[in-house]
Design an enzyme around this catalytic site. Structure first.
Site, PDB file in Angstrom:
ATOM      1  N   SER A  15     -80.073 -66.658  31.307  1.00 18.69           N
ATOM      2  CA  SER A  15     -81.105 -66.935  32.520  1.00 18.69           C
ATOM      3  C   SER A  15     -82.330 -65.995  32.234  1.00 18.69           C
ATOM      4  O   SER A  15     -82.225 -64.759  32.383  1.00 18.69           O
ATOM      5  CB  SER A  15     -80.475 -66.843  33.772  1.00 18.69           C
ATOM      6  OG  SER A  15     -81.569 -67.012  34.925  1.00 18.69           O
ATOM      7  N   SER A  17     -84.513 -66.203  34.791  1.00 17.43           N
ATOM      8  CA  SER A  17     -85.190 -66.014  36.224  1.00 17.43           C
ATOM      9  C   SER A  17     -85.375 -64.580  36.218  1.00 17.43           C
ATOM     10  O   SER A  17     -86.594 -64.240  37.131  1.00 17.43           O
ATOM     11  CB  SER A  17     -84.097 -66.578  37.094  1.00 17.43           C
ATOM     12  OG  SER A  17     -84.067 -68.250  37.019  1.00 17.43           O
ATOM     13  N   THR A  62     -77.449 -71.522  39.737  1.00 17.49           N
ATOM     14  CA  THR A  62     -77.557 -72.128  38.540  1.00 17.49           C
ATOM     15  C   THR A  62     -75.968 -72.924  38.407  1.00 17.49           C
ATOM     16  O   THR A  62     -75.087 -72.639  38.937  1.00 17.49           O
ATOM     17  CB  THR A  62     -78.266 -71.382  37.456  1.00 17.49           C
ATOM     18  OG1 THR A  62     -78.541 -72.467  36.303  1.00 17.49           O
ATOM     19  CG2 THR A  62     -77.620 -70.408  36.919  1.00 17.49           C
ATOM     20  N   LYS A  66     -74.225 -75.509  41.896  1.00 16.22           N
ATOM     21  CA  LYS A  66     -75.375 -76.119  42.486  1.00 16.22           C
ATOM     22  C   LYS A  66     -74.769 -77.144  43.567  1.00 16.22           C
ATOM     23  O   LYS A  66     -75.474 -77.224  44.847  1.00 16.22           O
ATOM     24  CB  LYS A  66     -76.476 -76.858  41.791  1.00 16.22           C
ATOM     25  CG  LYS A  66     -77.425 -76.078  41.002  1.00 16.22           C
ATOM     26  CD  LYS A  66     -78.335 -76.588  40.056  1.00 16.22           C
ATOM     27  CE  LYS A  66     -79.089 -75.606  39.257  1.00 16.22           C
ATOM     28  NZ  LYS A  66     -80.109 -76.110  38.546  1.00 16.22           N
ATOM     29  N   ASP A 102     -85.939 -78.017  41.957  1.00 15.44           N
ATOM     30  CA  ASP A 102     -85.554 -78.503  40.711  1.00 15.44           C
ATOM     31  C   ASP A 102     -86.084 -79.937  40.570  1.00 15.44           C
ATOM     32  O   ASP A 102     -86.954 -80.445  39.601  1.00 15.44           O
ATOM     33  CB  ASP A 102     -84.153 -78.717  40.185  1.00 15.44           C
ATOM     34  CG  ASP A 102     -83.436 -77.504  39.928  1.00 15.44           C
ATOM     35  OD1 ASP A 102     -84.074 -76.571  39.419  1.00 15.44           O
ATOM     36  OD2 ASP A 102     -82.074 -77.251  39.992  1.00 15.44           O
ATOM     37  N   VAL A 130     -77.701 -81.072  37.259  1.00 15.38           N
ATOM     38  CA  VAL A 130     -79.014 -81.180  37.303  1.00 15.38           C
ATOM     39  C   VAL A 130     -79.347 -82.535  37.270  1.00 15.38           C
ATOM     40  O   VAL A 130     -80.620 -82.869  37.688  1.00 15.38           O
ATOM     41  CB  VAL A 130     -79.577 -80.404  36.173  1.00 15.38           C
ATOM     42  CG1 VAL A 130     -79.489 -81.251  34.833  1.00 15.38           C
ATOM     43  CG2 VAL A 130     -81.192 -80.091  36.164  1.00 15.38           C
ATOM     44  N   ASN A 150     -72.623 -90.816  29.472  1.00 12.49           N
ATOM     45  CA  ASN A 150     -71.953 -89.210  29.584  1.00 12.49           C
ATOM     46  C   ASN A 150     -70.488 -89.265  28.912  1.00 12.49           C
ATOM     47  O   ASN A 150     -70.081 -90.357  29.056  1.00 12.49           O
ATOM     48  CB  ASN A 150     -71.847 -88.887  31.027  1.00 12.49           C
ATOM     49  CG  ASN A 150     -71.420 -87.602  31.266  1.00 12.49           C
ATOM     50  OD1 ASN A 150     -72.090 -86.422  30.770  1.00 12.49           O
ATOM     51  ND2 ASN A 150     -70.309 -87.259  31.742  1.00 12.49           N
ATOM     52  N   GLU A 153     -67.051 -90.865  31.140  1.00  9.84           N
ATOM     53  CA  GLU A 153     -67.946 -91.939  31.836  1.00  9.84           C
ATOM     54  C   GLU A 153     -67.638 -92.067  33.284  1.00  9.84           C
ATOM     55  O   GLU A 153     -68.587 -92.279  34.176  1.00  9.84           O
ATOM     56  CB  GLU A 153     -67.494 -93.030  31.163  1.00  9.84           C
ATOM     57  CG  GLU A 153     -68.377 -94.388  31.587  1.00  9.84           C
ATOM     58  CD  GLU A 153     -68.374 -95.545  31.052  1.00  9.84           C
ATOM     59  OE1 GLU A 153     -68.283 -95.667  29.624  1.00  9.84           O
ATOM     60  OE2 GLU A 153     -68.107 -96.936  31.452  1.00  9.84           O
ATOM     61  N   VAL A 210     -83.483 -80.278  28.692  1.00  9.79           N
ATOM     62  CA  VAL A 210     -83.576 -79.394  29.881  1.00  9.79           C
ATOM     63  C   VAL A 210     -83.323 -77.835  29.469  1.00  9.79           C
ATOM     64  O   VAL A 210     -83.786 -76.929  30.400  1.00  9.79           O
ATOM     65  CB  VAL A 210     -82.406 -79.714  30.941  1.00  9.79           C
ATOM     66  CG1 VAL A 210     -82.080 -78.832  32.052  1.00  9.79           C
ATOM     67  CG2 VAL A 210     -82.839 -81.193  31.640  1.00  9.79           C
TER      68      VAL A 210
END
Ligand code: ATR
Length: 265
Positions: A15, A17, A62, A66, A102, A130, A150, A153, A210
């Protein structure tokens, strides 16, 4: 009194941040500090209690917390509720508020790329924490159609329950798209690879990752080699941080070339 802020996640090492928030804190002469903290799921309750007791004044959340943090909060903002995803927490009066910056972060990131989103099609790879924010931002920018794929699934199916307009694409199957977004953690390790036929699909398409650390994942590197336009997650990262900073300190910090250069690894 100096205020204390944290970003919590697991892993948390990558991170940026603290680096960004401390830079802005200093620039704006605010009495505060911002640190990162590796957390286990069992510690979520305790960290919220520390906000209640004003030992901590705000946190960013994060992966993978989340969504998991939500049961410990008193109020969700509209964006947090719509996405069931919280990345910014603060206390107002006696209430602990969960917010989501976000969505705005991703929306502004796309707007600053000057890519046209309106009436385009997007393929999202991944169905993790996210992704709801990405979907909501794309819808705000009037995307025509969103496909999702994905590895597991069932998680894409779960996502579709929330956003019925999604179309699920089988894992490893490729479709035609204008925009492709990597929302998985594949790429956090430099050797990681998303196995798609870059030569065939890249030309004039827009690739968004991302991930922002490393700055250029194989996904972006290969797409660029074959004529794709690429953008990493740094723009989303900076804009979500800017919104969080504003929520906590009431100041909208500047995102200028100096800030961008400072963040370069
Ligand atoms: P969470 O699942 O806790 O929300 P996340 O980090 O937000 O975690 O999401 C991780 C995403 O990266 C998921 O979409 C995950 O796919 P699975 O749902 O199949 O786990 C994806 N991911 C991570 N490693 C992957 C890999 N090696 N191959 C394919 N997908 C991967």
């Amino acid at each position: 009194m100096s205020k204390k802020f944290l970003v919590v996640g697991n892993p948390i090492e990558h991170s940026l941040s603290p680096k960004l928030h401390n830079y802005w804190i200093k620039k704006n002469n605010i009495k505060a500090s911002y640190e990162k903290k590796l957390l286990e799921k069992e510690e979520l309750k305790k960290i919220i209690l520390e906000i209640r007791e004003e030992k901590i004044h705000g946190i960013n959340v994060t992966v993978p917390f989340k969504k998991k943090i939500i049961p410990f909060l008193d109020v969700l903002t509209d964006e947090a509720n719509k996405s069931q995803s919280v990345n910014t927490i603060y206390k107002i009066k006696d209430k602990i508020i969960g917010d989501n910056t976000d969505i705005e972060g991703f929306k502004i990131a796309l707007e600053t790329t000057r890519q046209i989103i309106n009436n385009k099609t997007a393929l999202i790879i991944g169905a993790g924490g996210v992704v709801p924010s990405i979907i909501i931002a794309l819808k705000k920018l009037q995307i025509k159609k969103i496909f999702i794929t994905n590895r597991t699934e069932a998680k894409a199916v779960e996502m579709k329950k929330f956003f019925p307009e999604l179309e699920i694409v089988e894992w490893r199957k490729m479709i035609d798209f204008d925009i492709i977004i990597n929302a998985t953690s594949i790429g956090l390790n430099e050797k990681d690879e998303i196995k798609i036929d870059y030569e065939k699909i890249s030309r004039n398409k827009f690739f968004y990752d991302v991930i922002y650390n490393p700055e250029e994942t194989n996904f972006l590197k290969k797409a660029k080699n074959f004529g794709g336009q690429v953008e990493n997650g740094k723009t989303m990262f900076i804009h979500q941080a800017q919104k969080a900073f504003f929520i906590w300190h009431g100041i909208l910090p500047e995102i200028d070339t100096e800030t961008l250069n400072f963040l370069r690894l």
